[in-house]
Design a protein around this motif. Structure first.
Motif, short mmCIF file in Angstrom:
data_model
loop_
_atom_site.label_atom_id
_atom_site.label_comp_id
_atom_site.label_asym_id
_atom_site.label_seq_id
_atom_site.Cartn_x
_atom_site.Cartn_y
_atom_site.Cartn_z
N ILE A 31 3.53 3.33 -2.59
CA ILE A 31 3.74 1.98 -3.13
C ILE A 31 5.16 1.84 -3.68
O ILE A 31 5.83 0.83 -3.47
CB ILE A 31 2.70 1.68 -4.23
N THR A 32 5.61 2.84 -4.39
CA THR A 32 6.93 2.76 -5.03
C THR A 32 8.08 3.12 -4.09
O THR A 32 9.24 2.83 -4.38
CB THR A 32 6.99 3.71 -6.24
N GLY A 74 6.28 1.27 -11.61
CA GLY A 74 5.62 0.03 -11.27
C GLY A 74 4.23 0.13 -10.67
O GLY A 74 3.82 -0.76 -9.92
N VAL A 75 3.48 1.20 -10.98
CA VAL A 75 2.12 1.30 -10.46
C VAL A 75 1.14 1.43 -11.63
O VAL A 75 1.52 1.79 -12.75
CB VAL A 75 1.95 2.51 -9.52
N ARG A 94 -2.81 0.76 -7.94
CA ARG A 94 -2.36 -0.56 -7.50
C ARG A 94 -1.03 -0.87 -8.17
O ARG A 94 -0.64 -0.22 -9.13
CB ARG A 94 -3.40 -1.63 -7.86
N GLU A 95 -0.34 -1.89 -7.65
CA GLU A 95 0.92 -2.30 -8.24
C GLU A 95 0.66 -2.92 -9.60
O GLU A 95 -0.28 -3.72 -9.76
CB GLU A 95 1.65 -3.30 -7.35
#
Length: 380
Positions: A317-318, A364-365, A378-379
């Motif tokens: 995600i990041t 940011g997660v 999740r974000e």
């Protein structure tokens, strides 16, 4: 006025004097194309580099015939008459004792191959490599000599620079590390004299995985897993463990290593250090002190421990690479490899997991731990 004799190497490889070392080669017929390059053309090409010179002489006399290249190397005016004595006098005073006998050696019938320093008339110093051969006369005694001289100053300067860097590295290691080690490409010990001095192990005892016998029993599985992971992934190695020193006391060390690669990317060897870890509690704290230290380390709730799939998903995600995350969490890449490997039998410390979690959350997660559901991410 002195008459200076030049010399050339003829097409048959013989040395002979000439007044025009670089006289253009004659054509075979009027108007015909010139023949192929002769030896004198190659000689000029070589000598024009300023790094090579030649000489020839009657060994029963003092005078020798020198090529223009040799005059350049010695820093002499080409009108200077060259003698054996003059050349030997240019040898550096510190090298005179070892290399001032070269002409005597040649006159005894033996070839010469020497490397030494000279001091030129302008007081500059140069390193020379001198090769010379002897030709016997009809009576079987040494008669003629010829030699080639190379200016190898640049090579010596390069070597001195490398040695200086090597000395600096050794000084730094001596000041900061208790052990410097070199392992083979497969990870097995190779050169570890300081490890043997630290632990008292013999060379035979530390071979294979024998070095682990000097590691505290509680740290062995974690240490072996970290090292195996680094070797398998060709990744930097960084872990802490206690070592049973030769004086019978366990002390904490931080072991760091990295692979040295060949041009094709394969591992040539491993190099690393073992650094002393400061702080009394890390030198083998008593059980009460150790328990107190563990209580002060922040931990996540038992039901909120990160699992490998969460860490992998969070990195995806990041967009963080393993190197990026390792730097943010202040852990090693080999540690991350273990954390992301669901088959790893080594349980990581809670403070390590917490550091990784915080680094990912700051990136940011948000990690999800819902009762009855599989942990997710999740974000934020």
């Amino acid at each position: 006025m002195l008459q200076v004799t030049r010399w050339k190497v003829c097409d048959r490889g013989e040395a002979m004097p000439t007044r025009a070392l670089m006289r253009p080669q004659a054509t075979t017929e009027a108007g015909a194309a010139p023949r192929g390059f002769s030896s004198r053309h190659y000689l000029k090409l070589i000598e024009d580099t300023g790094k090579v010179g030649f000489w020839s002489a009657d060994l029963r006399s003092e005078r020798l015939d020198a090529s223009p290249g040799l005059y350049r190397i010695l820093g002499l005016d080409p009108t200077t008459e060259m003698t054996f004595g003059f050349g030997l006098d240019m040898i550096h005073p510190e090298d005179q004792a070892a290399h001032g006998d070269q002409i005597a050696v040649l006159r005894s019938g033996q070839p010469v191959s020497r490397e030494f320093r000279i001091i030129r008339p302008d007081r500059t110093q140069r390193w020379l490599l001198h090769h010379a051969e002897v030709m016997l006369g009809a009576d079987g005694r040494p008669s003629q000599g010829m030699g080639v001289v190379f200016d190898v100053t640049a090579q010596h300067e390069t070597m001195n620079a490398l040695l200086q860097r090597h000395d600096r590295l050794n000084a730094l290691i001596a000041a900061t590390a208790a052990v410097f080690w070199v392992n083979k490409a497969n990870g097995e010990p190779s050169e570890m004299p300081q490890w043997m001095a630290l632990t008292g192990q013999s060379h035979a005892q530390m071979q294979g995985l024998g070095w682990l016998d000097a590691v505290h029993p509680d740290d062995r599985s974690r240490t072996l897993a970290a090292w195996t992971t680094a070797v398998e992934h060709t990744a930097p190695y960084n872990t802490d463990y206690r070592v049973l020193c030769a004086d019978g006391i366990y002390r904490w060390f931080n072991a760091r290593g990295a692979p040295v690669l060949n041009k094709d990317g394969s591992v040539r060897e491993w190099v690393g250090v073992c650094l002393n870890v400061p702080g009394r509690t890390r030198y083998g704290a008593s059980p009460p002190e150790a328990a107190l230290q563990q209580k002060t380390v922040p931990t996540a709730p038992a039901d909120e421990t990160l699992i490998p799939s969460q860490i992998r998903a969070a990195r995806a995600i990041t967009g963080l690479s393993k190197d990026d995350l390792a730097a943010l969490a202040n852990v090693s890449v080999s540690t991350l490899n273990r954390l992301e490997d669901p088959a790893s039998a080594v349980r990581s410390r809670s403070d390590t997991l917490l550091a990784v979690r915080r680094a990912l959350e700051e990136a940011g997660v948000e990690f999800i731990f819902e009762a009855g559901k599989k942990p997710g991410v999740r974000e934020a």
